[in-house]
Write a protein that holds these residues in place. Sequence first.
Motif, PDB file in Angstrom:
ATOM      1  N   ALA A 170       8.207 -17.935  -1.937  1.00 29.38           N
ATOM      2  CA  ALA A 170       7.137 -18.689  -2.610  1.00 29.38           C
ATOM      3  C   ALA A 170       5.947 -18.869  -1.671  1.00 29.38           C
ATOM      4  O   ALA A 170       4.784 -18.757  -2.082  1.00 29.38           O
ATOM      5  N   GLN A 171       6.229 -19.127  -0.393  1.00 24.77           N
ATOM      6  CA  GLN A 171       5.153 -19.264   0.600  1.00 24.77           C
ATOM      7  C   GLN A 171       4.458 -17.919   0.809  1.00 24.77           C
ATOM      8  O   GLN A 171       3.219 -17.851   0.871  1.00 24.77           O
ATOM      9  N   MET A 172       5.243 -16.838   0.905  1.00 27.16           N
ATOM     10  CA  MET A 172       4.670 -15.502   1.098  1.00 27.16           C
ATOM     11  C   MET A 172       3.727 -15.130  -0.056  1.00 27.16           C
ATOM     12  O   MET A 172       2.726 -14.439   0.142  1.00 27.16           O
ATOM     13  N   GLN A 173       4.064 -15.606  -1.245  1.00 28.12           N
ATOM     14  CA  GLN A 173       3.251 -15.317  -2.439  1.00 28.12           C
ATOM     15  C   GLN A 173       1.809 -15.799  -2.254  1.00 28.12           C
ATOM     16  O   GLN A 173       0.869 -15.212  -2.781  1.00 28.12           O
ATOM     17  N   ARG A 174       1.645 -16.854  -1.459  1.00 24.84           N
ATOM     18  CA  ARG A 174       0.296 -17.413  -1.273  1.00 24.84           C
ATOM     19  C   ARG A 174      -0.629 -16.462  -0.515  1.00 24.84           C
ATOM     20  O   ARG A 174      -1.848 -16.649  -0.508  1.00 24.84           O
ATOM     21  N   TYR A 175      -0.056 -15.452   0.156  1.00 20.41           N
ATOM     22  CA  TYR A 175      -0.889 -14.522   0.941  1.00 20.41           C
ATOM     23  C   TYR A 175      -1.212 -13.244   0.161  1.00 20.41           C
ATOM     24  O   TYR A 175      -1.849 -12.345   0.686  1.00 20.41           O
ATOM     25  N   ALA A 176      -0.755 -13.186  -1.081  1.00 22.09           N
ATOM     26  CA  ALA A 176      -0.975 -11.975  -1.876  1.00 22.09           C
ATOM     27  C   ALA A 176      -2.463 -11.819  -2.201  1.00 22.09           C
ATOM     28  O   ALA A 176      -3.158 -12.799  -2.466  1.00 22.09           O
ATOM     29  N   VAL A 177      -2.929 -10.572  -2.121  1.00 21.84           N
ATOM     30  CA  VAL A 177      -4.328 -10.283  -2.471  1.00 21.84           C
ATOM     31  C   VAL A 177      -4.336  -9.262  -3.608  1.00 21.84           C
ATOM     32  O   VAL A 177      -3.407  -8.463  -3.745  1.00 21.84           O
ATOM     33  N   GLU A 178      -5.378  -9.332  -4.412  1.00 20.37           N
ATOM     34  CA  GLU A 178      -5.495  -8.372  -5.527  1.00 20.37           C
ATOM     35  C   GLU A 178      -5.505  -6.956  -4.974  1.00 20.37           C
ATOM     36  O   GLU A 178      -6.201  -6.672  -3.988  1.00 20.37           O
ATOM     37  N   GLY A 179      -4.723  -6.098  -5.568  1.00 14.95           N
ATOM     38  CA  GLY A 179      -4.723  -4.711  -5.091  1.00 14.95           C
ATOM     39  C   GLY A 179      -3.620  -3.915  -5.759  1.00 14.95           C
ATOM     40  O   GLY A 179      -2.679  -4.484  -6.311  1.00 14.95           O
ATOM     41  N   PRO A 180      -3.767  -2.588  -5.710  1.00 13.55           N
ATOM     42  CA  PRO A 180      -2.798  -1.733  -6.400  1.00 13.55           C
ATOM     43  C   PRO A 180      -1.458  -1.698  -5.665  1.00 13.55           C
ATOM     44  O   PRO A 180      -1.356  -2.051  -4.490  1.00 13.55           O
ATOM     45  N   GLN A 181      -0.437  -1.257  -6.392  1.00 18.59           N
ATOM     46  CA  GLN A 181       0.891  -1.073  -5.817  1.00 18.59           C
ATOM     47  C   GLN A 181       0.814   0.021  -4.748  1.00 18.59           C
ATOM     48  O   GLN A 181       0.316   1.109  -4.997  1.00 18.59           O
ATOM     49  N   LEU A 182       1.304  -0.260  -3.540  1.00 21.18           N
ATOM     50  CA  LEU A 182       1.196   0.703  -2.442  1.00 21.18           C
ATOM     51  C   LEU A 182       2.402   1.644  -2.368  1.00 21.18           C
ATOM     52  O   LEU A 182       2.286   2.771  -1.930  1.00 21.18           O
ATOM     53  N   PHE A 183       3.561   1.138  -2.771  1.00 22.03           N
ATOM     54  CA  PHE A 183       4.776   1.961  -2.732  1.00 22.03           C
ATOM     55  C   PHE A 183       5.366   2.048  -4.132  1.00 22.03           C
ATOM     56  O   PHE A 183       5.332   1.068  -4.877  1.00 22.03           O
ATOM     57  N   PRO A 184       5.921   3.204  -4.511  1.00 22.90           N
ATOM     58  CA  PRO A 184       6.438   3.369  -5.869  1.00 22.90           C
ATOM     59  C   PRO A 184       7.659   2.489  -6.145  1.00 22.90           C
ATOM     60  O   PRO A 184       8.347   2.048  -5.219  1.00 22.90           O
ATOM     61  N   ASP A 185       7.924   2.245  -7.452  1.00 22.15           N
ATOM     62  CA  ASP A 185       9.107   1.469  -7.847  1.00 22.15           C
ATOM     63  C   ASP A 185      10.359   2.081  -7.239  1.00 22.15           C
ATOM     64  O   ASP A 185      10.496   3.298  -7.171  1.00 22.15           O
ATOM     65  N   GLY A 186      11.263   1.200  -6.836  1.00 23.56           N
ATOM     66  CA  GLY A 186      12.542   1.710  -6.330  1.00 23.56           C
ATOM     67  C   GLY A 186      12.503   2.080  -4.860  1.00 23.56           C
ATOM     68  O   GLY A 186      13.527   2.322  -4.242  1.00 23.56           O
ATOM     69  N   MET A 187      11.309   2.114  -4.274  1.00 25.33           N
ATOM     70  CA  MET A 187      11.213   2.480  -2.859  1.00 25.33           C
ATOM     71  C   MET A 187      11.308   1.201  -2.029  1.00 25.33           C
ATOM     72  O   MET A 187      10.568   0.251  -2.254  1.00 25.33           O
ATOM     73  N   THR A 188      12.222   1.178  -1.082  1.00 25.65           N
ATOM     74  CA  THR A 188      12.406  -0.058  -0.315  1.00 25.65           C
ATOM     75  C   THR A 188      11.961   0.070   1.134  1.00 25.65           C
ATOM     76  O   THR A 188      11.974  -0.880   1.883  1.00 25.65           O
ATOM     77  N   THR A 189      11.589   1.269   1.553  1.00 26.34           N
ATOM     78  CA  THR A 189      11.112   1.453   2.927  1.00 26.34           C
ATOM     79  C   THR A 189      10.281   2.727   2.996  1.00 26.34           C
ATOM     80  O   THR A 189      10.471   3.639   2.206  1.00 26.34           O
ATOM     81  N   ASP A 190       9.327   2.771   3.951  1.00 24.97           N
ATOM     82  CA  ASP A 190       8.548   4.010   4.102  1.00 24.97           C
ATOM     83  C   ASP A 190       9.206   4.965   5.089  1.00 24.97           C
ATOM     84  O   ASP A 190       8.705   6.041   5.349  1.00 24.97           O
ATOM     85  N   GLN A 191      10.334   4.548   5.680  1.00 29.21           N
ATOM     86  CA  GLN A 191      11.004   5.453   6.606  1.00 29.21           C
ATOM     87  C   GLN A 191      11.642   6.580   5.807  1.00 29.21           C
ATOM     88  O   GLN A 191      12.296   6.320   4.808  1.00 29.21           O
TER      89      GLN A 191
END
Length: 304
Positions: A170-191
């Motif tokens: 809930a606290q992390m939600q306060r730092y959200a900024v408007e913007g597109p999805q950066l990683f596709p659905d189902g992706m949990t890491t960029d590694q």
Amino acid sequence: MNEKNNITKTAMLTVCGRPNVGKSSLTNALVGEKIAIVSNKPQTTRNRIYGVVNRGDTQFILLDTPGLHKARSRLGDYMVKVVRESLASVEAALLLVEPIPHVGEPEKILLQRIREEKLPCVLCINKIDTVERKDDLLAVIAAYSEVYPDFDAIIPISARTGDGLEELLAQMQRYAVEGPQLFPDGMTTDQPDQQVCAEIIREKMLLCLDKEIPHGTAVEVTRFTEREDSGIIDLDVTIYCEKASHKGIIIGKHGDMLKRISTLARQDIEKFMGTKVYLETWVKVKENWRDNVNFIRSQGYNEQ
């Protein structure tokens, strides 16, 4: 995970703290699957690992950084540099600490960097499941508030039991900024999958082997292929170590230690990949690889 995510916001946060405070455990708990390796030995996380959590209309990207330590080799220099850089391009920092009423030098250094970057900071007091009296927590909160009065929030959590994670999200939600999805659905890491597999193998070495040996190892995936007919993955892996004596210890009597490491790793890799895995492991000696710039680069530790 939602059926269909309508992501309209993103929040990029770095998870920082001294070695062994539970940064990877927190990332894994929030993401809901194992992407960062977990060990009770310091200097486990060498690379920057992104965890991706989709929740409601927001995509959270977590940077799980190597703990701050004094560099004793070129690889060490690289790890310290990644920590510094990971504080430079995020919305906020989560400073993870243990429930001890004393602010150590690593925390002071991180707080100084956070102050320089003018970053909002959330203090996460981890491992509260180990605290017997709530009064002990108040002493921890008081010690940190005195050193750094500007925390956006102070949230006691347990990455192991999940306590406090809803409040943290809930606290992390306060730092959200408007913007597109950066990683596709189902992706949990960029590694890449094979990097996660290599990290899992390294985790099992940290678990099974004594003291300094795992830190003198590197894991290279030499083959990662999926069979068309069955989806089974064939995985060939080379473990590099710095001394011939270490090679003997990693392989073990009658190959028992290597077998144990491989079996534990394969079970976790199968969970991560969702399919059967055939894993072949070899051990090779490569002296002083941690000071060999070209070898470090070849292992993917090459961010500028």
